[in-house]
Design a protein around this motif. Structure first.
Motif, PDB file in Angstrom:
ATOM      1  N   VAL A 184     -15.827  63.795 -17.352  1.00  0.00           N
ATOM      2  CA  VAL A 184     -15.731  63.459 -18.772  1.00  0.00           C
ATOM      3  C   VAL A 184     -16.484  62.156 -18.990  1.00  0.00           C
ATOM      4  O   VAL A 184     -16.219  61.148 -18.317  1.00  0.00           O
ATOM      5  N   VAL A 185     -17.436  62.163 -19.911  1.00  0.00           N
ATOM      6  CA  VAL A 185     -18.227  60.981 -20.257  1.00  0.00           C
ATOM      7  C   VAL A 185     -17.732  60.457 -21.596  1.00  0.00           C
ATOM      8  O   VAL A 185     -17.701  61.206 -22.599  1.00  0.00           O
ATOM      9  N   SER A 190     -18.159  56.657 -31.080  1.00  0.00           N
ATOM     10  CA  SER A 190     -17.445  57.793 -31.671  1.00  0.00           C
ATOM     11  C   SER A 190     -16.068  57.999 -31.061  1.00  0.00           C
ATOM     12  O   SER A 190     -15.177  58.567 -31.712  1.00  0.00           O
ATOM     13  N   GLY A 191     -15.860  57.574 -29.812  1.00  0.00           N
ATOM     14  CA  GLY A 191     -14.585  57.780 -29.149  1.00  0.00           C
ATOM     15  C   GLY A 191     -14.401  59.176 -28.594  1.00  0.00           C
ATOM     16  O   GLY A 191     -13.347  59.498 -28.033  1.00  0.00           O
ATOM     17  N   LEU A 192     -15.416  60.042 -28.746  1.00  0.00           N
ATOM     18  CA  LEU A 192     -15.326  61.401 -28.227  1.00  0.00           C
ATOM     19  C   LEU A 192     -15.720  61.435 -26.757  1.00  0.00           C
ATOM     20  O   LEU A 192     -16.300  60.489 -26.225  1.00  0.00           O
ATOM     21  N   LYS A 193     -15.421  62.558 -26.122  1.00  0.00           N
ATOM     22  CA  LYS A 193     -15.708  62.726 -24.705  1.00  0.00           C
ATOM     23  C   LYS A 193     -16.643  63.912 -24.521  1.00  0.00           C
ATOM     24  O   LYS A 193     -16.419  64.980 -25.125  1.00  0.00           O
ATOM     25  N   LEU A 240     -13.338  72.242 -25.370  1.00  0.00           N
ATOM     26  CA  LEU A 240     -13.834  71.870 -26.697  1.00  0.00           C
ATOM     27  C   LEU A 240     -12.626  71.652 -27.595  1.00  0.00           C
ATOM     28  O   LEU A 240     -12.058  72.603 -28.158  1.00  0.00           O
ATOM     29  N   ILE A 241     -12.212  70.397 -27.723  1.00  0.00           N
ATOM     30  CA  ILE A 241     -11.017  70.024 -28.499  1.00  0.00           C
ATOM     31  C   ILE A 241     -11.476  69.166 -29.674  1.00  0.00           C
ATOM     32  O   ILE A 241     -12.138  68.131 -29.489  1.00  0.00           O
ATOM     33  N   ALA A 242     -11.160  69.577 -30.879  1.00  0.00           N
ATOM     34  CA  ALA A 242     -11.595  68.858 -32.081  1.00  0.00           C
ATOM     35  C   ALA A 242     -10.967  67.471 -32.110  1.00  0.00           C
ATOM     36  O   ALA A 242      -9.771  67.307 -31.884  1.00  0.00           O
ATOM     37  N   GLY A 243     -11.786  66.494 -32.389  1.00  0.00           N
ATOM     38  CA  GLY A 243     -11.326  65.124 -32.484  1.00  0.00           C
ATOM     39  C   GLY A 243     -11.164  64.425 -31.161  1.00  0.00           C
ATOM     40  O   GLY A 243     -10.915  63.211 -31.129  1.00  0.00           O
ATOM     41  N   GLU A 244     -11.283  65.148 -30.057  1.00  0.00           N
ATOM     42  CA  GLU A 244     -11.129  64.532 -28.737  1.00  0.00           C
ATOM     43  C   GLU A 244     -12.399  64.633 -27.904  1.00  0.00           C
ATOM     44  O   GLU A 244     -12.819  63.655 -27.282  1.00  0.00           O
ATOM     45  N   THR A 245     -12.988  65.819 -27.893  1.00  0.00           N
ATOM     46  CA  THR A 245     -14.218  66.013 -27.112  1.00  0.00           C
ATOM     47  C   THR A 245     -15.385  66.268 -28.052  1.00  0.00           C
ATOM     48  O   THR A 245     -15.199  66.598 -29.233  1.00  0.00           O
ATOM     49  N   GLN A 294     -28.023  57.186 -20.928  1.00  0.00           N
ATOM     50  CA  GLN A 294     -28.324  55.785 -20.616  1.00  0.00           C
ATOM     51  C   GLN A 294     -28.865  55.061 -21.840  1.00  0.00           C
ATOM     52  O   GLN A 294     -28.454  53.931 -22.157  1.00  0.00           O
ATOM     53  N   ALA A 295     -29.809  55.711 -22.546  1.00  0.00           N
ATOM     54  CA  ALA A 295     -30.359  55.090 -23.756  1.00  0.00           C
ATOM     55  C   ALA A 295     -29.286  54.915 -24.825  1.00  0.00           C
ATOM     56  O   ALA A 295     -29.253  53.898 -25.540  1.00  0.00           O
ATOM     57  N   VAL A 296     -28.385  55.886 -24.945  1.00  0.00           N
ATOM     58  CA  VAL A 296     -27.308  55.783 -25.946  1.00  0.00           C
ATOM     59  C   VAL A 296     -26.397  54.606 -25.618  1.00  0.00           C
ATOM     60  O   VAL A 296     -26.030  53.801 -26.494  1.00  0.00           O
ATOM     61  N   PHE A 297     -26.003  54.478 -24.328  1.00  0.00           N
ATOM     62  CA  PHE A 297     -25.133  53.363 -23.943  1.00  0.00           C
ATOM     63  C   PHE A 297     -25.840  52.017 -24.136  1.00  0.00           C
ATOM     64  O   PHE A 297     -25.227  51.039 -24.568  1.00  0.00           O
ATOM     65  N   LYS A 298     -27.129  51.961 -23.823  1.00  0.00           N
ATOM     66  CA  LYS A 298     -27.867  50.721 -24.008  1.00  0.00           C
ATOM     67  C   LYS A 298     -27.938  50.335 -25.475  1.00  0.00           C
ATOM     68  O   LYS A 298     -27.758  49.163 -25.850  1.00  0.00           O
ATOM     69  N   ASP A 299     -28.175  51.333 -26.345  1.00  0.00           N
ATOM     70  CA  ASP A 299     -28.226  51.062 -27.778  1.00  0.00           C
ATOM     71  C   ASP A 299     -26.864  50.597 -28.289  1.00  0.00           C
ATOM     72  O   ASP A 299     -26.772  49.689 -29.134  1.00  0.00           O
TER      73      ASP A 299
END
Length: 390
Positions: A184-185, A190-193, A240-245, A294-299
């Protein structure tokens, strides 16, 4: 007179003795002149012959000198040529000996390298034997379903661990519905996984490769299609859980060849996975996904630091404004100091001039301003000064 006497007659005309003598004298003079011309010509011819003989002798001497120089130059060239031939023969002999030595050395080196390569080949042969043993072990591992699943999960974990920061992912995490995907990443902001699950339908794939006729191929294809469809349905229903993943999950296939066969032969499975919002990913595709993350985390980290950067920039601007004010104050101080120095210079000049006048005993009335007094320094009322006397 005797000269008037006739000497002989020419037809009707009688030639006197004087005329005859004159004619004889003219003939003698003509003969003498002719003889003189002949002698002069003979002398000129002798001189010309002598000059030509001298020129011939000079040319012969010059040719003899040239022949002598040519002979000396030829002898020198022959000597130089013989010396060069000797030197060239020495060089050829030396080079031939050096080449023989180098050839011997290279042959010895080649033999030494050949022995080393034979030793490397022996080592490689041992490694191949060991690798064969390991391949047999790997085949045993892949033949076990649980061991095969662990192999796919380990490969996926290696790719994720190498590409993402430590706190950005969790292996075997438990979701709110008590399911446990392989990875799980945690997506930033967004707080989603993002769910990544490894599946390895090897039995059906091997059966498809080993099919010998059309019937076996059809059965193996149906089995592979059924196994992959089950994996796609399980991931879509469990992870695939709405609001969680995240609304998309990744099905990791740890084999490039299996992934290529799925995309090339089973397009319906790929379309079914897309409709179920499940993305099939080979090791290379998963690496690309990880690089994108990686680019998303860097941003996200840059946006988190944006407020701090803004406050620091504001503090820098305030420091620059204070620095500007202090530079302005310093400029004023420098201007005042420059005026004070000019006044000190004026006072020093006045003191020097008055000292010079005192030295010369040329004192004047101090009541009159002198040398540009401004009334502050030299305008004091003093008694008349002494005037120099003799």
């Amino acid at each position: 007179m005797i000269l008037d006497q006739p000497a002989f007659g020419l037809g009707a005309h009688t030639v006197s003795l004087g005329e005859a003598l004159v004619g004889l004298a003219a003939i003698v003079l003509a003969l003498l002149a002719a003889m003189a011309v002949g002698l002069w010509r003979a002398s000129a011819a002798r001189k010309e012959a002598a000059r030509r003989s001298g020129e011939l002798e000079y040319r012969l001497a010059e040719m003899a000198g040239q022949l002598r120089s040519f002979a000396e130059a030829t002898a020198e060239r022959d000597s130089h040529l013989a010396h060069r031939l000797d030197a060239r023969l020495d060089q050829v002999s030396s080079r031939l000996g050096q080449n023989l030595t180098d050839t011997t050395q290279r042959t010895a080196d080649s033999l030494s390298k050949l022995h080393e390569r034979l030793a490397v080949i022996d080592t490689a042969q041992k490694n191949i034997t060991e690798l064969t043993t390991q391949m047999v072990g790997l085949q045993d591992v892949l033949s076990n379903k649980q061991a095969r699943g662990a192999f796919g999960q380990a490969r996926m974990e290696a790719i994720v661990r190498d590409g993402l920061p430590a706190g950005a992912y969790t292996f075997q995490a438990t979701l709110s519905n008590n399911t446990r995907p392989d990875c799980v990443v945690d997506l930033p902001e967004s707080g989603l996984k993002l769910v990544i699950d490894a599946k390895f339908p090897l039995e059906a794939f091997n059966a498809l490769k080993a099919a010998r006729d059309e019937g076996e191929t059809r059965q193996a294809a149906q089995r592979l299609r059924r196994d992959v469809s089950v994996h796609i349905r399980d991931i879509a229903q469990k992870y695939l859980i709405a609001g969680e993943t995240h609304d998309t999950a990744i099905l990791f296939v740890p084999s490039e060849s299996l992934y290529a066969d799925l995309y090339e032969t089973f397009e319906d499975l790929i379309q079914r996975a897309h409709r179920a919002r499940v993305i099939l990913a080979s090791p290379n595709i998963l690496m690309l996904v990880v690089q994108t993350l990686q680019a998303v985390f860097k941003d996200a980290r840059m946006r988190e630091q944006a407020g701090l950067i803004k406050s620091e920039v504001a503090a820098i601007l305030a420091d620059v404004e204070r620095l500007n004010d202090r530079v302005t104050d310093l400029r004023k101080h420098f201007g005042q100091a420059s005026q004070d120095i000019d006044r000190i210079a004026v006072s020093s000049d006045k003191i020097a001039k008055r000292g010079l006048r005192i030295e010369q005993m040329e004192l004047k009335d101090a009541s009159a301003p002198q040398d540009g007094d401004d009334g502050h320094e030299g305008g004091r009322s003093e008694s008349p000064r002494l005037v120099a006397g003799r």
